[in-house]
Write an enzyme that holds these catalytic residues in place. Structure first.
Site, PDB file in Angstrom:
ATOM      1  N   HIS A   1      -9.451  47.905  -3.356  1.00 19.24           N
ATOM      2  CA  HIS A   1      -8.566  49.073  -3.432  1.00 19.24           C
ATOM      3  C   HIS A   1      -8.534  49.830  -2.095  1.00 19.24           C
ATOM      4  O   HIS A   1      -8.643  51.052  -2.048  1.00 19.24           O
ATOM      5  CB  HIS A   1      -8.971  49.995  -4.570  1.00 19.24           C
ATOM      6  CG  HIS A   1      -8.912  49.330  -5.917  1.00 19.24           C
ATOM      7  ND1 HIS A   1      -7.779  48.704  -6.384  1.00 19.24           N
ATOM      8  CD2 HIS A   1      -9.852  49.186  -6.874  1.00 19.24           C
ATOM      9  CE1 HIS A   1      -8.022  48.196  -7.581  1.00 19.24           C
ATOM     10  NE2 HIS A   1      -9.273  48.468  -7.903  1.00 19.24           N
TER      11      HIS A   1
ATOM     12  N   LYS B   1      33.312  46.637   8.816  1.00 14.89           N
ATOM     13  CA  LYS B   1      34.166  47.691   8.263  1.00 14.89           C
ATOM     14  C   LYS B   1      35.397  47.098   7.585  1.00 14.89           C
ATOM     15  O   LYS B   1      35.816  47.562   6.521  1.00 14.89           O
ATOM     16  CB  LYS B   1      34.603  48.651   9.366  1.00 14.89           C
ATOM     17  CG  LYS B   1      35.573  49.734   8.885  1.00 14.89           C
ATOM     18  CD  LYS B   1      35.890  50.745   9.957  1.00 14.89           C
ATOM     19  CE  LYS B   1      36.837  51.825   9.412  1.00 14.89           C
ATOM     20  NZ  LYS B   1      37.089  52.900  10.393  1.00 14.89           N
TER      21      LYS B   1
END
Length: 529
Positions: free
Chosen positions: A281, A141
């Site tokens: 696929h 922070k």
């Protein structure tokens, strides 16, 4: 010197993982940085001959409660959170004798590793870090003034940054490290919350989150205009995420997706019987067993040679030379196996672009777990499809009883159908797929497509009849009408395995009886969308 530089004069180091610690400590000390530390970290630094202050000197309070309380103190958090340019903050530091901490180096208690190792409830609880996340969040922070480092992978980056800036860090560097720090505490809390929900039997907690660690920035996603990356969760389940890549180009997004599908499918089959799955696929275009791995590959390849080109091959036993030789005869993107012998490695070495992945094991298809699928505005979370059947689970519903050979083939086809996109139809014969129909909007279309592929392969192989003659057929969900079943009968199937449960089951059973088929119900479906 630019105004965004923040000098490092004092560093607090507190790490569970000591990797790289001594090198970092020595580099900081050489730059004149005062080192403050805790417990085992302080001992390790002192053993290396470095001067270290105990954190208790900053807090004027001893570590207590078996180390549970040592950094949760204003002397630490004030030093991390104070804004250096704020006169009120500076005055408070002077009034309460709080020393500024310019650099925080913390990695957290090994909670994830403890869970992965099978730690019991109390052991896992003791490995939940409290002080570490609190300090990390405070430092992140206040990244305008404080640099925070949460993993050893960035130690070299930190040292390079300090050397480039005369013992200071730039704002851009601190921002990047702060973002990395928040991601780490978020993933840590995610791991703790997920474990605790499971530990107390809360299957549907009010809030869920997911996290991961970047493994690879991918060239692109499913298509070149989509950016993509591969993140790993630390799940011990063997597979594409844990595999070692021995050779070949970097895996692509589609490679990873298809390889995962391949290894999950081949793991359905007992490791004492050579089995090969070829994926294209994310759907299988051939799956087969054999007396040898080379035979299994040849039988899988003969299901659909056209689709196998450029496919993914998964094996449930180590790759050997003869199988590698056969695979090398066509273009293959990826081969994944539990291992590979020297002959196989030598043969593949001549195929520079072929990726060879070794898993050192196979995933357990019965293992519990969850899958996540993103939708607009949320996630769909479900249990992994770990449903499995054996002979005793099958209910014969036709007049004709299936033979033992037909039953074996039905279970084989059923395991494959579980990994075929819905609507799924799989024809199998003598432990090999002979036709696969995937992803169609109607089940009858899947039946016909699979049969058509078998006809094409029969012509290519010079066979007098398609291999669907005398085969069994598996359907991932019930036949809503008799048409799909009759299409399978026309293709030559003699036995059917399907979940049952349709309003028209009696009509479908009657059609099977009229066609002379045997049919079993599983009571379980395997939709895979």
């Amino acid at each position: 010197m630019t105004t965004d530089l923040a000098p490092i004069r004092r560093a607090l180091l507190s790490v569970s993982d000591k990797t790289g610690l001594l090198g970092l400590g020595q580099a900081l000390a050489a730059m004149g940085v005062e080192l403050v530390s805790t417990g085992g970290t302080a001992a390790a630094l002192r053993d290396a001959g470095l001067a270290v202050r105990d954190v208790s000197e900053l807090t004027s309070f001893p570590e207590m409660m078996d180390g549970r309380v040592k950094t949760l103190h204003p002397g630490v958090h004030g030093g991390l959170l104070a804004q250096r340019a704020n006169p009120a903050h500076v005055a408070a530091m002077e009034q309460h004798d709080i020393a500024a901490i310019d650099l925080l180096v913390v990695n957290l208690y090994p909670f994830e590793a403890t869970v992965a190792a099978g730690g019991d409830y109390d052991t896992c609880i003791e490995n939940i870090d409290i002080g570490g996340p609190a300090m990390i969040r405070a430092a992140a922070k206040n990244h305008g003034d404080v640099t925070v480092i949460v993993d050893s992978e960035t130690y070299e980056d930190l040292v390079a940054e300090l050397e480039a800036n005369g013992g200071a860090t730039s704002r851009a560097f601190r921002q990047a490290m702060a973002a990395r720090a928040y991601a780490r505490t978020a993933s840590y809390d995610t791991a703790v919350s997920a474990w605790m929900a499971d530990a107390i039997g809360d299957a549907v907690p009010e809030r869920r989150s997911t996290g991961g660690t970047l493994r690879q920035t991918l060239r692109y996603g499913e298509n070149p205009h989509q950016s993509a990356a591969f993140y790993v969760t630390g799940d011990p389940r063997p597979g594409v995420a844990s595999a070692r890549q021995l050779q070949g180009k970097e895996l692509s997004y589609n490679n990873i997706n298809d390889t995962d599908a391949a290894v999950e499918l081949v793991a359905e089959f007992d490791a004492d019987r050579p089995t090969v799955a070829i994926i294209k696929h994310a759907n299988p275009c051939g799956v087969a067993t054999g007396d040898t791995m080379a035979e299994a590959y040849a039988r899988a390849y003969d299901c659909d040679r056209t689709s196998a080109f450029g496919g993914i091959v998964a094996l449930n036993q180590p790759l050997d030379g003869p199988t590698a030789e056969a695979i090398s005869n066509i273009f293959t993107e990826v081969v994944i196996a539990p291992g590979a012998d020297d002959d196989a490695r030598r043969i593949f070495a001549a195929k520079k672009n072929l990726r060879l992945l070794l898993t050192d094991g196979l995933p357990d298809p019965a293992m519990a777990g969850r899958t996540w699928k993103q939708v607009a505005g949320g996630w769909l979370v479900q249990d992994r499809d770990n449903g499995r059947l054996d002979m005793n689970d099958l209910k014969v519903v036709t007049k004709r009883q299936p033979s033992q050979a037909e039953l074996a083939d039905m279970l084989f086809a059923w395991r494959v159908a579980k990994h075929v996109k819905s609507n799924a139809i799989v024809y199998a014969r003598e432990g090999a797929t002979v036709g696969v129909g995937a992803g169609q909007m109607s089940r009858v279309d899947s039946s016909r497509i699979a049969a058509r592929k078998s006809i094409d392969m029969a012509e290519a192989l010079g066979l007098s009849a398609p291999l669907t003659q005398g085969s069994v057929v598996a359907s991932d969900a019930f036949f809503p009408f008799a048409d799909g079943l009759l299409a399978a009968a026309e293709a030559g199937a003699t036995s059917v395995i399907q979940p049952g449960g349709s309003m028209r089951d009696e009509e479908v059973i009657a059609a099977a009886d009229e066609a002379g088929l045997s049919m079993v119900f599983t009571g379980m479906r395997h939709f895979r969308h």
